[in-house]
Design a protein around this motif. Structure first.
Motif, PDB file in Angstrom:
ATOM      1  N   LEU A  32       0.803  -1.223   0.000  1.00 26.24           N
ATOM      2  CA  LEU A  32       0.000   0.000   0.000  1.00 26.24           C
ATOM      3  C   LEU A  32       0.839   1.277   0.000  1.00 26.24           C
ATOM      4  O   LEU A  32       0.552   2.204  -0.772  1.00 26.24           O
ATOM      5  CB  LEU A  32      -0.964  -0.002   1.194  1.00 26.24           C
ATOM      6  CG  LEU A  32      -2.223  -0.854   1.054  1.00 26.24           C
ATOM      7  CD1 LEU A  32      -3.003  -0.856   2.372  1.00 26.24           C
ATOM      8  CD2 LEU A  32      -3.099  -0.365  -0.079  1.00 26.24           C
ATOM      9  N   PRO A  36       1.675   4.573  -5.050  1.00 23.35           N
ATOM     10  CA  PRO A  36       1.880   5.837  -5.775  1.00 23.35           C
ATOM     11  C   PRO A  36       3.306   5.997  -6.301  1.00 23.35           C
ATOM     12  O   PRO A  36       3.510   6.516  -7.403  1.00 23.35           O
ATOM     13  CB  PRO A  36       1.553   6.897  -4.713  1.00 23.35           C
ATOM     14  CG  PRO A  36       0.645   6.217  -3.746  1.00 23.35           C
ATOM     15  CD  PRO A  36       1.155   4.807  -3.688  1.00 23.35           C
ATOM     16  N   GLY A  50      -2.794   8.570  -7.954  1.00 24.59           N
ATOM     17  CA  GLY A  50      -3.950   8.405  -7.075  1.00 24.59           C
ATOM     18  C   GLY A  50      -5.011   7.513  -7.691  1.00 24.59           C
ATOM     19  O   GLY A  50      -5.642   6.698  -7.000  1.00 24.59           O
ATOM     20  N   ALA A  53      -3.828   3.936  -7.346  1.00 28.03           N
ATOM     21  CA  ALA A  53      -4.036   3.483  -5.975  1.00 28.03           C
ATOM     22  C   ALA A  53      -5.509   3.165  -5.719  1.00 28.03           C
ATOM     23  O   ALA A  53      -5.845   2.253  -4.962  1.00 28.03           O
ATOM     24  CB  ALA A  53      -3.544   4.542  -4.991  1.00 28.03           C
ATOM     25  N   ALA A  54      -6.403   3.896  -6.382  1.00 21.01           N
ATOM     26  CA  ALA A  54      -7.839   3.651  -6.230  1.00 21.01           C
ATOM     27  C   ALA A  54      -8.273   2.336  -6.835  1.00 21.01           C
ATOM     28  O   ALA A  54      -9.364   1.838  -6.534  1.00 21.01           O
ATOM     29  CB  ALA A  54      -8.632   4.794  -6.870  1.00 21.01           C
ATOM     30  N   THR A  57      -9.436  -0.400  -4.200  1.00 22.90           N
ATOM     31  CA  THR A  57     -10.809  -0.356  -3.691  1.00 22.90           C
ATOM     32  C   THR A  57     -11.822  -0.566  -4.816  1.00 22.90           C
ATOM     33  O   THR A  57     -12.898  -1.124  -4.582  1.00 22.90           O
ATOM     34  CB  THR A  57     -11.076   0.988  -2.992  1.00 22.90           C
ATOM     35  OG1 THR A  57     -10.643   2.056  -3.832  1.00 22.90           O
ATOM     36  CG2 THR A  57     -10.327   1.053  -1.684  1.00 22.90           C
ATOM     37  N   SER A 250      -9.925   6.528   1.749  1.00 27.35           N
ATOM     38  CA  SER A 250      -9.208   7.756   1.461  1.00 27.35           C
ATOM     39  C   SER A 250      -7.925   7.835   2.275  1.00 27.35           C
ATOM     40  O   SER A 250      -6.865   8.218   1.760  1.00 27.35           O
ATOM     41  CB  SER A 250     -10.096   8.961   1.783  1.00 27.35           C
ATOM     42  OG  SER A 250      -9.365  10.159   1.733  1.00 27.35           O
ATOM     43  N   GLN A 252      -6.049   5.431   3.319  1.00 30.65           N
ATOM     44  CA  GLN A 252      -5.033   4.520   2.798  1.00 30.65           C
ATOM     45  C   GLN A 252      -4.399   5.045   1.514  1.00 30.65           C
ATOM     46  O   GLN A 252      -3.263   4.681   1.195  1.00 30.65           O
ATOM     47  CB  GLN A 252      -5.647   3.142   2.545  1.00 30.65           C
ATOM     48  CG  GLN A 252      -6.012   2.418   3.820  1.00 30.65           C
ATOM     49  CD  GLN A 252      -6.581   1.032   3.557  1.00 30.65           C
ATOM     50  OE1 GLN A 252      -7.016   0.724   2.449  1.00 30.65           O
ATOM     51  NE2 GLN A 252      -6.585   0.194   4.570  1.00 30.65           N
ATOM     52  N   VAL A 253      -5.121   5.865   0.780  1.00 35.68           N
ATOM     53  CA  VAL A 253      -4.593   6.411  -0.475  1.00 35.68           C
ATOM     54  C   VAL A 253      -3.910   7.745  -0.254  1.00 35.68           C
ATOM     55  O   VAL A 253      -2.829   8.018  -0.804  1.00 35.68           O
ATOM     56  CB  VAL A 253      -5.735   6.550  -1.511  1.00 35.68           C
ATOM     57  CG1 VAL A 253      -5.259   7.312  -2.736  1.00 35.68           C
ATOM     58  CG2 VAL A 253      -6.241   5.178  -1.912  1.00 35.68           C
ATOM     59  N   PRO A 377     -11.158   7.322  -3.340  1.00 33.72           N
ATOM     60  CA  PRO A 377      -9.875   7.519  -4.029  1.00 33.72           C
ATOM     61  C   PRO A 377     -10.031   8.110  -5.430  1.00 33.72           C
ATOM     62  O   PRO A 377      -9.184   8.895  -5.871  1.00 33.72           O
ATOM     63  CB  PRO A 377      -9.283   6.101  -4.090  1.00 33.72           C
ATOM     64  CG  PRO A 377      -9.952   5.363  -2.980  1.00 33.72           C
ATOM     65  CD  PRO A 377     -11.330   5.919  -2.920  1.00 33.72           C
TER      66      PRO A 377
END
Length: 418
Positions: A32, A36, A50, A53-54, A57, A250, A252-253, A377
């Motif tokens: 995690l 990015p 971003g 990374a989303a 989820t 959010s 976590q991102v 995210p």
């Protein structure tokens, strides 16, 4: 389940029930903080990083669609085994990714696997834990996931310091998934270890169907049919719970993105997130005790308020001279807020699920929550591209207070086992 079994034979099932979850989540926790950075190394902008990374989820959201059917069809342990294979495929794809879009596909696969894995264990706990212990048990399950998010970043930071390779934490995820599969195959299935409980006998008496017939019936209830059947409760409680999930996703991102934005290297970002994860992990059982004694409201609302305040506070620190110090402070505060609400979404889902066949409803419940988790995210990526990362943080923080209103309006004020 009898009073003499009020501890629900926890010692006999704790290892096979929780160890696979811990291993799987350690692998996820390791990757995690570096998603990015992996994206920017491949040429992605901060907004695109971003978005990538989303994908985690978003994959969980898509995975919720078949997860209830899969678990009902093949059983929770087999579902978890297949989920680990899909996760390995996603991690290897991410390691070999030559382009940000390929990395996005790999992270999406990991999210799909996570949805099925989490639903399988959630369904088991819902079926076999008595309601008097439900919040503590599901908070313990949530704490197990948090344990992975605590340990994983520290392992990633160590490997990054030793190798200097941003992609090295992905191999940690592969190793953890392989270890998860070995544990699932070698330790006894907790459902068979638990045996036939009084609760399951009561369900059988009120609903005299053979197991095979129950599975066929569960298969026939798809996600969207379940959403329609339970639309009333999902619209009311699901709104607040999806915003809780959005703030958690959010967090976590946005923390790894914030580290990239203020110029921290990957190892320092992973270490800070790991330290914050320790606070998160330390509070999981406390939240469960509060829920079992006073009701779900007393952890859900304080947790969501804290997550909102933390995001808004983060937005005002980006350009300060001491922004690195504030990054640590806000990361710890967000973890404190998140930790007190450990297990609350799983507990609410278990409270609402039909006792005889929880998997289809839990799939719908998790779909609603993960819809919020996937949207946040994506909203961060969009607002970062259009405005800036601090504005994105402030907007997500403001959304928390909409969720607080929904929870205060619809969440029961009593402890359900009384």
């Amino acid at each position: 389940m009898t009073d003499a079994m009020s501890d629900f034979r926890w010692r006999s099932i704790a290892l096979p029930a929780l160890l696979p979850t811990a291993l799987f989540s350690i692998g996820e926790g390791a990757i995690l903080p570096v998603i990015p950075a992996l994206a920017t190394d491949l040429g992605a902008t901060l907004a695109v990083a971003g978005f990538i990374a989303a994908m985690l989820t978003l994959g969980e959201l898509f995975g919720d669609i078949p997860s209830g059917w899969i678990v009902s069809r093949i059983g929770e342990r087999t579902a978890m085994l297949y989920a680990t294979l899909v996760a390995i495929a996603g991690l290897v794809t991410s390691v070999l990714a030559p382009h940000p879009l390929v990395l996005a596909v790999g992270i999406l696969l990991l999210g799909l696997a996570t949805a099925v894995f989490a639903l399988a264990r959630h369904a088991f706990m819902t079926s076999f834990v008595p309601i008097s212990h439900r919040a503590r048990a599901l908070s313990t399950l949530g704490g197990t996931f948090r344990f992975g998010l605590l340990v994983g970043p520290f392992i990633a930071a160590l490997v990054l310091n030793l190798t200097g390779d941003t992609g090295a934490p992905l191999w940690i995820g592969v190793v953890c998934c392989v270890a998860t599969g070995i544990v699932l195959l070698t330790l006894p299935d907790p459902e068979s270890t638990f045996g036939v409980t009084a609760a399951s006998r009561a369900r059988a008496a009120s609903e005299p169907l053979r197991e095979g017939e129950k599975l066929v019936r569960d298969e026939a209830v798809g996600l969207f049919a379940t959403l329609v059947a339970y639309r009333s409760v999902l619209l009311r409680l699901g709104t607040g719970s999806s915003i809780v999930a959005a703030l958690r996703a959010s967090r976590q991102v946005i923390l790894p993105l914030w580290g990239v934005s203020i110029g921290l290297d990957e190892a320092h970002t992973a270490t800070i997130i790991g330290i914050a994860g320790g606070i998160d992990f330390a509070l999981f059982y406390t939240g469960g005790q509060i829920m079992d004694r006073f009701g779900r409201l007393f952890t859900a609302v304080p947790s969501l308020i804290g997550l909102g305040v933390g995001h808004i506070g983060l937005a005002f620190t980006h350009d300060l001279a001491s922004r690195e110090v504030w990054f640590v402070v806000v990361a710890v505060f967000l973890s404190l807020s998140n930790g007190i609400g450990a297990g609350v979404l799983m507990t609410l889902g278990a409270d609402l699920a039909p006792p005889g066949r929880p998997a289809p409803f839990l799939g719908a419940w998790r779909f609603c929550n993960d819809a919020g988790g996937a949207a946040a995210p994506l909203l961060i990526a969009g607002l970062t591209a259009a405005f800036s990362l601090p504005i994105a943080a402030a907007a997500i923080g403001g959304l928390a207070f909409v969720g607080v209103g929904a929870l205060l309006r619809y969440l029961p004020r009593y402890s359900p086992h009384r």
